[in-house]
Design a protein around this motif. Structure first.
Motif, mmCIF file in Angstrom:
data_model
loop_
_atom_site.group_PDB
_atom_site.id
_atom_site.type_symbol
_atom_site.label_atom_id
_atom_site.label_comp_id
_atom_site.label_asym_id
_atom_site.label_seq_id
_atom_site.Cartn_x
_atom_site.Cartn_y
_atom_site.Cartn_z
ATOM 1 N N GLY A 174 20.859 8.086 58.624
ATOM 2 C CA GLY A 174 21.712 7.158 59.378
ATOM 3 C C GLY A 174 22.171 6.028 58.484
ATOM 4 N N CYS A 175 23.461 5.998 58.150
ATOM 5 C CA CYS A 175 23.992 4.994 57.231
ATOM 6 C C CYS A 175 24.954 4.039 57.923
ATOM 7 C CB CYS A 175 24.668 5.661 56.044
ATOM 8 S SG CYS A 175 23.481 6.476 54.975
ATOM 9 N N ASP A 198 24.367 10.937 57.122
ATOM 10 C CA ASP A 198 25.100 10.357 58.251
ATOM 11 C C ASP A 198 26.046 11.436 58.761
ATOM 12 O OD1 ASP A 198 25.422 7.336 59.343
ATOM 13 O OD2 ASP A 198 27.311 8.396 59.589
ATOM 14 N N ALA A 242 18.945 6.155 62.692
ATOM 15 C CA ALA A 242 19.977 6.665 63.585
ATOM 16 C C ALA A 242 19.563 6.551 65.049
ATOM 17 C CB ALA A 242 20.300 8.113 63.251
#
Ligand SMILES: [Zn+2]
Ligand SMILES: [Zn+2]
Length: 348
Positions: A174-175, A198, A242
């Motif tokens: 999750g970016c 991501d 995320a």
């Protein structure tokens, strides 16, 4: 003064309201300069709630902000009008067992900017905060950098919870802004090899520019297979940023036995599940992250000395009257948005 109110789901109105006054001797009146749009603001914008925290409209959101001091209360000694500050949006009670233990971030009576029923947020021209929440910034620091101190402090706190890297293999799942802040903090802290994933390619490109050695788009690539080739023994640390069941499962899959999973993302649902067989056999350590503690000052130092280029996260700029547009672009991940800045003031 003007303030941006949420007046319904996906509805923003700019309204004129009376200016606040410093309430107590330890408070300061701030002129808000810049507000960063945060994922949590987007939860309120899209659905009117985060879990049990339900917005009663109209309501002002926003908590990532930089400001200039306008007035100080009679007991405030270390701030004066004109000082530029980064704002810590959490006000602890200072009395409870958690505060006494130095855990103000889990204070039992805390109030937080922009959280329903706690404190109206920072998308307003002026705001009153305790002086203790206002951290002066050096002259060399821009207001945008100061606005990003809040999310970066969370990244820094997360890194500190994991430890100082010394050759670790790390995955960041999750970016969004927080995942990228973890990346910035971890790369600044010590040598490590980072794999980032991501669903959005522009975020992966940014992660690569900020030091991720390998990136994978979770909608296309088989992360486990790819990492299995590059790092067959498994990851030392995985940062789940995320807040999804799938990424939590993936984290457990990617970790080596004895590895550490840091849960940073906030899942939509209160209950998530783990494969206990995997967790136990690998004897994984799970660490939860709740905002940050005591990381604002060191975050300011890291950004001020140029070691961390937090401003690279900023993709969009808006004025206060464009708040609705800012929210639409961020809420819908449009136009490559990562971090949007709302420039509240155009004071002289
Ligand atoms: Zn935030
Ligand atoms: Zn407390």
């Amino acid at each position: 003064m003007k303030a941006a109110f949420l007046t319904g789901v996906r509805q923003v109105e700019i309204r004129d309201v009376p200016e606040p006054r410093p309430a107590g001797p330890n408070d300061v009146l701030l002129g808000i300069d810049t507000v960063g749009v945060c994922g949590s603001d987007m939860h309120y914008y899209r659905t009117g709630r985060i879990g049990q925290q339900i917005v009663k409209f109209p309501w002002i959101v926003g908590h990532e902000c930089a400001a200039t001091v306008i007035k100080v209360g009679s007991a405030v000694e270390d701030l004066r009008p004109g000082d530029r500050v980064a704002v810590d949006p959490l006000i602890p009670c200072g009395q409870c067992d958690q505060c006494q233990r130095g855990r103000r971030h889990t204070c039992r009576n805390q109030v937080f900017l922009g959280v329903p029923d706690q404190l109206p947020g920072s998308l307003a021209e002026q705001l009153v905060m305790p002086a203790a929440c206002c951290y002066p910034i050096p002259d060399s620091m821009t207001m945008e950098q100061a606005t990003l101190i809040e999310p970066f402090a969370i990244g820094l706190y997360t890194q500190r919870r994991a430890g100082t890297p010394n050759g670790e293999k790390i995955a960041i799942l999750g970016c969004g802004p927080i995942g990228l802040c973890v990346l910035l903090a971890i790369k600044a802290a010590g040598p490590c090899r980072v794999w980032a994933t991501d669903l959005l390619d522009n975020r992966l490109q940014l992660a690569a520019e900020l030091g991720a050695e390998w990136t994978g788009n979770a909608s296309r690539d088989d992360m486990a297979a790819a990492v299995g080739k590059l790092c067959p023994e498994g990851m030392d640390w995985v940062f789940e940023c995320a807040g999804e069941q799938e990424t939590l499962d993936e984290a457990v899959e990617l970790l080596r036995p004895g590895g550490t999973l840091l849960i940073v993302g906030i899942p939509q649902h209160d209950r998530i599940s783990f494969d206990m067989n995997h967790l136990r056999r690998k004897e994984l350590t799970l660490l939860n992250i709740r905002r940050q503690n005591e990381c604002v000052r060191p975050a300011i130092e890291l950004v001020a000395c140029g070691k961390v280029n937090v401003e690279r996260l900023v993709t969009h700029h808006f004025t206060l009257s464009q708040t609705q547009r800012a929210f639409d672009i961020v809420a819908d991940y449009k136009d490559g948005a990562v971090k949007a800045m709302i420039h509240v003031s155009s004071r002289p």
